[in-house]
Design a protein around this motif. Structure first.
Motif, mmCIF file in Angstrom:
data_model
loop_
_atom_site.group_PDB
_atom_site.id
_atom_site.type_symbol
_atom_site.label_atom_id
_atom_site.label_comp_id
_atom_site.label_asym_id
_atom_site.label_seq_id
_atom_site.Cartn_x
_atom_site.Cartn_y
_atom_site.Cartn_z
ATOM 1 N N ALA A 87 2.638 2.825 -4.421
ATOM 2 C CA ALA A 87 1.725 1.806 -3.890
ATOM 3 C C ALA A 87 1.637 1.898 -2.369
ATOM 4 C CB ALA A 87 2.195 0.415 -4.310
ATOM 5 N N ASP A 88 2.772 2.117 -1.734
ATOM 6 C CA ASP A 88 2.769 2.228 -0.274
ATOM 7 C C ASP A 88 2.023 3.482 0.184
ATOM 8 O OD1 ASP A 88 4.201 -0.106 -0.072
ATOM 9 O OD2 ASP A 88 6.137 0.876 0.224
ATOM 10 N N LEU A 89 2.208 4.581 -0.525
ATOM 11 C CA LEU A 89 1.508 5.817 -0.161
ATOM 12 C C LEU A 89 0.002 5.679 -0.349
ATOM 13 C CD1 LEU A 89 4.042 8.380 -1.624
ATOM 14 C CD2 LEU A 89 3.447 8.111 0.787
ATOM 15 N N ALA A 90 -0.415 4.996 -1.404
ATOM 16 C CA ALA A 90 -1.844 4.760 -1.601
ATOM 17 C C ALA A 90 -2.405 3.897 -0.472
ATOM 18 C CB ALA A 90 -2.085 4.098 -2.953
ATOM 19 N N PHE A 91 -1.606 2.969 -0.007
ATOM 20 C CA PHE A 91 -2.013 2.111 1.108
ATOM 21 C C PHE A 91 -2.235 2.938 2.372
ATOM 22 C CE2 PHE A 91 -0.688 -0.312 4.887
ATOM 23 C CZ PHE A 91 -1.564 -1.381 4.838
ATOM 24 N N PHE A 92 -1.327 3.862 2.667
ATOM 25 C CA PHE A 92 -1.403 4.631 3.908
ATOM 26 C C PHE A 92 -2.343 5.838 3.823
ATOM 27 C CE2 PHE A 92 2.879 2.673 4.586
ATOM 28 C CZ PHE A 92 2.549 1.961 5.735
ATOM 29 N N TYR A 93 -2.364 6.495 2.653
ATOM 30 C CA TYR A 93 -3.091 7.760 2.537
ATOM 31 C C TYR A 93 -4.326 7.688 1.651
ATOM 32 C CZ TYR A 93 0.932 10.114 4.678
ATOM 33 O OH TYR A 93 1.918 10.528 5.530
ATOM 34 N N GLY A 94 -4.509 6.595 0.933
ATOM 35 C CA GLY A 94 -5.642 6.491 0.029
ATOM 36 C C GLY A 94 -5.323 7.009 -1.361
ATOM 37 N N PRO A 95 -6.297 6.943 -2.278
ATOM 38 C CA PRO A 95 -6.042 7.305 -3.680
ATOM 39 C C PRO A 95 -5.644 8.760 -3.882
ATOM 40 C CG PRO A 95 -8.399 6.969 -3.274
ATOM 41 C CD PRO A 95 -7.683 6.480 -2.071
ATOM 42 N N GLY A 96 -5.963 9.623 -2.958
ATOM 43 C CA GLY A 96 -5.579 11.027 -3.083
ATOM 44 C C GLY A 96 -4.270 11.359 -2.395
ATOM 45 N N ALA A 144 12.614 -3.339 7.023
ATOM 46 C CA ALA A 144 11.368 -3.883 6.485
ATOM 47 C C ALA A 144 10.780 -4.942 7.407
ATOM 48 C CB ALA A 144 11.605 -4.473 5.097
ATOM 49 N N ARG A 145 11.621 -5.833 7.908
ATOM 50 C CA ARG A 145 11.129 -6.884 8.803
ATOM 51 C C ARG A 145 10.564 -6.294 10.086
ATOM 52 N NH1 ARG A 145 15.774 -9.352 6.639
ATOM 53 N NH2 ARG A 145 17.076 -8.784 8.422
ATOM 54 N N GLN A 146 11.211 -5.250 10.598
ATOM 55 C CA GLN A 146 10.708 -4.617 11.822
ATOM 56 C C GLN A 146 9.376 -3.914 11.574
ATOM 57 O OE1 GLN A 146 12.981 -6.529 13.401
ATOM 58 N NE2 GLN A 146 12.747 -4.968 14.991
ATOM 59 N N VAL A 147 9.247 -3.256 10.417
ATOM 60 C CA VAL A 147 8.003 -2.571 10.076
ATOM 61 C C VAL A 147 6.871 -3.583 9.915
ATOM 62 C CG1 VAL A 147 6.831 -1.216 8.291
ATOM 63 C CG2 VAL A 147 9.119 -0.552 9.059
ATOM 64 N N GLU A 148 7.142 -4.675 9.221
ATOM 65 C CA GLU A 148 6.128 -5.708 9.036
ATOM 66 C C GLU A 148 5.631 -6.229 10.382
ATOM 67 O OE1 GLU A 148 8.265 -7.241 4.933
ATOM 68 O OE2 GLU A 148 8.300 -8.499 6.727
ATOM 69 N N ARG A 149 6.568 -6.463 11.274
ATOM 70 C CA ARG A 149 6.213 -7.022 12.580
ATOM 71 C C ARG A 149 5.430 -6.016 13.420
ATOM 72 N NH1 ARG A 149 11.027 -8.083 14.010
ATOM 73 N NH2 ARG A 149 11.038 -10.164 13.118
ATOM 74 N N SER A 150 5.926 -4.791 13.487
ATOM 75 C CA SER A 150 5.298 -3.823 14.394
ATOM 76 C C SER A 150 3.974 -3.285 13.868
ATOM 77 C CB SER A 150 6.257 -2.660 14.676
ATOM 78 O OG SER A 150 6.555 -1.945 13.499
ATOM 79 N N LEU A 151 3.836 -3.194 12.535
ATOM 80 C CA LEU A 151 2.607 -2.643 11.962
ATOM 81 C C LEU A 151 1.638 -3.729 11.491
ATOM 82 C CD1 LEU A 151 3.917 0.412 9.894
ATOM 83 C CD2 LEU A 151 3.233 0.288 12.303
ATOM 84 N N GLY A 152 2.034 -4.995 11.599
ATOM 85 C CA GLY A 152 1.150 -6.078 11.202
ATOM 86 C C GLY A 152 0.897 -6.137 9.714
ATOM 87 N N ILE A 153 1.945 -5.865 8.921
ATOM 88 C CA ILE A 153 1.839 -5.903 7.459
ATOM 89 C C ILE A 153 2.561 -7.134 6.950
ATOM 90 C CG2 ILE A 153 2.423 -4.696 5.316
ATOM 91 C CD1 ILE A 153 2.392 -2.095 6.909
ATOM 92 N N ASP A 154 1.932 -7.874 6.060
ATOM 93 C CA ASP A 154 2.568 -9.061 5.505
ATOM 94 C C ASP A 154 3.657 -8.681 4.514
ATOM 95 O OD1 ASP A 154 0.931 -10.773 6.940
ATOM 96 O OD2 ASP A 154 -0.576 -10.885 5.346
ATOM 97 N N ALA A 155 4.717 -9.465 4.499
ATOM 98 C CA ALA A 155 5.822 -9.222 3.582
ATOM 99 C C ALA A 155 5.322 -9.221 2.144
ATOM 100 C CB ALA A 155 6.890 -10.300 3.753
#
Length: 221
Positions: A87-96, A144-155
């Motif tokens: 799911a995370d890879l699809a988020f970053f790279y798309g369906p392919g 995870a908390r640092q990634v959420e904060r720095s990349l603006g991703i909700d938990a």
């Protein structure tokens, strides 16, 4: 090295014997930049891609070891990370995403070791399983908390599902440590497992060290 003292469980001996090893990865330029919020989404996604190859193989090993009376007990269904990583890879790279990610040299070496010891040695499987999943339940929650904060991703959203578990981390960790203490390993086998955990930490650290080089990430000033 890692001798279990009278009245001391294997979980404590293992943690004590490998305490200094698990910090190797945290000290890499890549991880320091990640925790400090100095990486963008593309740079973080590369780590997710490397982890996918590791967890995919480790969870294939879990399937193979399902009939082993010792190893199978450590394979909690809630801990498996492959679907979360997808799911995370699809988020970053798309369906392919599957066609866009490749393991770096360090990840390939890591996976080669997993293939060597995790499919037919219960202690080897647990050593690598412990290194990955107990880390996810511990320091991974801070990351995870640092990634959420720095990349603006909700938990809980795609992008950080890898770090999210349906239950509380402490419950998983307590159960896992109880299994380590109850496992029927003699002193020689425990020493082998400790040595393998140390190797697992080194292999993991080599992955982020290579990412530091590939992305030309310098140590913080």
């Amino acid at each position: 090295m890692g001798t279990v003292e009278p009245g001391q469980g294997f979980s404590v001996a293992l943690r004590t014997a490998t305490w200094s090893d698990h910090g190797d990865n945290e000290g890499s330029s890549y991880m320091s930049a990640l925790i400090d919020g100095r990486l963008g989404r593309a740079e973080y996604a590369v780590l997710v891609a490397q982890l996918y190859h590791v967890y995919d193989l480790l969870e294939q090993a879990a399937d193979r070891m399902a009939g082993d009376p010792v190893a199978a007990a450590f394979d909690f269904g809630d801990l498996r990370r492959r679907e979360a990583l997808q799911a995370d890879l699809a988020f970053f790279y798309g369906p392919g995403w599957a066609e866009r990610i490749t393991p770096n040299n360090a990840t390939e070496r890591y996976c080669e070791r997993l293939a060597e010891v995790c499919f037919d040695w219960a202690g080897g499987f647990v050593a690598h399983h412990y290194t990955r999943y107990l880390g996810d339940l511990s320091g991974g929650q801070y990351i995870a908390r640092q990634v959420e904060r720095s990349l603006g991703i909700d938990a809980g959203d795609d992008g950080v599902r890898f770090y999210r578990f349906p239950g509380k981390p402490k419950g998983y960790k307590d159960r896992y440590r109880s299994l380590l203490d109850a496992a029927p390993w003699d002193e020689r086998e425990q020493a082998r497992i400790i040595a393998e955990v140390k190797l697992a930490y080194r292999l993991n650290a080599e992955v982020t060290a290579e990412l530091s080089r590939e992305l030309r990430i310098e140590p913080a000033a």
